[in-house]
Design an enzyme around this catalytic site. Structure first.
Site, PDB file in Angstrom:
ATOM      1  N   GLU A 174       0.801  -1.234   0.000  1.00  0.00           N
ATOM      2  CA  GLU A 174       0.000   0.000   0.000  1.00  0.00           C
ATOM      3  C   GLU A 174       0.832   1.281   0.000  1.00  0.00           C
ATOM      4  O   GLU A 174       0.646   2.155   0.843  1.00  0.00           O
ATOM      5  CB  GLU A 174      -0.953  -0.028   1.211  1.00  0.00           C
ATOM      6  CG  GLU A 174      -1.877  -1.222   1.170  1.00  0.00           C
ATOM      7  CD  GLU A 174      -2.672  -1.425   2.461  1.00  0.00           C
ATOM      8  OE1 GLU A 174      -2.637  -0.563   3.354  1.00  0.00           O
ATOM      9  OE2 GLU A 174      -3.351  -2.480   2.566  1.00  0.00           O
ATOM     10  N   GLU A 220      -6.337 -10.908  -0.145  1.00  0.00           N
ATOM     11  CA  GLU A 220      -7.233 -10.225   0.797  1.00  0.00           C
ATOM     12  C   GLU A 220      -8.650 -10.098   0.241  1.00  0.00           C
ATOM     13  O   GLU A 220      -9.251  -9.024   0.258  1.00  0.00           O
ATOM     14  CB  GLU A 220      -6.676  -8.839   1.133  1.00  0.00           C
ATOM     15  CG  GLU A 220      -5.228  -8.888   1.588  1.00  0.00           C
ATOM     16  CD  GLU A 220      -4.730  -7.573   2.173  1.00  0.00           C
ATOM     17  OE1 GLU A 220      -5.553  -6.720   2.509  1.00  0.00           O
ATOM     18  OE2 GLU A 220      -3.510  -7.426   2.296  1.00  0.00           O
TER      19      GLU A 220
END
Ligand code: G3I
Length: 375
Positions: free
Chosen positions: A161, A266
């Site tokens: 991220e 995820e």
């Protein structure tokens, strides 16, 4: 005579039992069998599963999955809480468990701005450390963790991220001190620590064109510099309205064109309304609890459940269509009870985002997905 009858009776019962158990396994194919020739199917493990307390969760894991990722226990604040102190208690158990069950084991996440150990980027006065000090700390962190599990952990989320939806770099401490260079450095350190491990960049909302383009540029830069990147993790924190299948597909195709694998990491599909669009997994987003944002406390109405099933199925259909480009699909948890979505982006809700329910039962969509895989 009586003895013979008794023996015959017992044998008969045994045959019936074996037949039943065969029928059972025939009736209930598993996700990992269904995807055997397509991609790995994984699940994130929490403390309950890793420590062995959640036996029901572990049974589901053994039946349906062939890959695991650490949901929290390898984040820097857990595994490296002080500069001179590592805590491998849970991560060792996680890796042992994966090996015993012959799982493809993934480490998550080496360099991430969130859940970052407070000491990592600053000195004793709280000021940013120099570029050289941060490089040294990153190197020690990566070397120690990757080195410890060399040959056992097969793939690493090296950087997590680091890029925003508009394509700019997240203004994290790593970026403040080292600029964009912190990403190639992290990959280089990981590659040196275990040359055989797969190395991944992982992010959410990658269907936003800005983020996708910068990730694409990152792949090219790493490759041009001879630094290995094996795959991009596309976090699948989805909602009922966003993204569209087409948006997700476009990103799979874009990354595949750059010569890397795609992994759906995820994955969970929230059934609840989002207070705002485009939140993805931005952990800084937080909204006050309102009853209207938590509509299914007593169970999900049939029509809503059908819509969820259809959307979940259509995403798996997409993954199957691109199985030649996708190396792994990982669910972010095993049962609804485990999911971080119960608390995000509003605390205390009851969400139903995963493939197994709160009673550890497989949802009807599991067999629908398996049937899809067979076609
Ligand atoms: O373990 C402590 C416990 O000791 C304490 O009593 C409790 C009090 O709140 O907190 C527990 O830690 C929580 C931890 O999850 C374990 O449950 C943290 O507060 C909580 O912030 C943490 O949330 C995790 C979150 O990342 C932040 O690290 C979620 O479980 C986890 O699912 C989530 O995963 C992230 C991925 O790593 C990266 N991509 C987005 C994804 C979803 O946010």
């Amino acid at each position: 005579m009586r003895k013979h009858f008794y023996l015959l009776f017992i044998t008969g019962i045994a045959i019936i039992l074996i037949a039943c158990s065969n029928t059972e396994s025939k009736e209930k194919p598993t996700l990992k069998e269904a995807f055997k020739n397509k991609f790995l199917i994984g699940a994130a493990l929490n403390t309950g599963e890793i420590s062995g307390k959640d036996t029901a969760g572990l049974r589901i894991l053994a039946t349906h999955f062939n890959s695991i990722v650490a949901e929290n226990c390898m984040k820097s604040e857990v595994i490296h809480p002080l500069e001179d102190q590592f805590n491998f208690t849970l991560s060792d158990q996680f890796v042992d468990l994966g090996e015993k069950q012959d799982m493809f084991i993934i480490g998550h996440a080496l360099i991430w701005h969130s859940q970052l150990s407070p000491w990592f980027c600053v000195d004793e006065n709280g000021e940013n450390v120099s570029a050289d000090v941060l490089k040294e700390r990153m190197k020690t962190h990566i070397n120690t963790i990757v080195g410890r599990y060399k040959g056992r952990i097969k793939g690493w989320d090296v950087v997590n991220e680091a890029i925003l939806e508009d394509g700019s770099y997240r203004k994290s401490k790593f970026y403040e001190i080292l600029g964009e260079e912190f990403i190639p450095l992290a990959f280089q350190y990981a590659q040196e620590a275990d040359p055989d491990a797969e190395l991944y960049y992982n992010d959410y909302n990658e269907w936003y064109p800005g983020r996708r383009e910068t990730v694409t540029r990152l792949i090219r830069t790493l490759k041009e510099r001879g630094i290995r990147i094996d795959a991009i993790g596309m976090q699948g924190h989805l909602g009922m309205d966003s993204p569209t299948l087409e948006e997700y597909e476009e990103t799979i195709l874009a990354y595949n064109k750059e010569g890397v694998n795609v992994m759906v990491t995820e994955f969970d599909l929230s059934i609840l309304p989002f207070p705002k669009a485009g939140i993805g997994a931005d952990l800084s987003a937080n909204f006050d609890y309102q009853k209207e944002l938590n509509p299914y406390t007593e169970g999900v109405p049939a029509s809503i459940q059908e819509a969820w099933n259809a959307r979940m199925l259509s995403f798996f259909r997409l993954f199957i269509k691109h199985a030649d480009k996708i190396s792994r699909v990982t669910m972010w948890g095993i049962t609804d009870q485990d999911s971080w979505k119960n608390d995000f982006p509003v605390r205390g809700r009851k969400d139903y985002p995963l493939l197994f329910d709160r009673d550890n039962q497989e949802k009807p969509v599991v067999q629908m997905i398996i049937n899809e895989a067979k076609q």
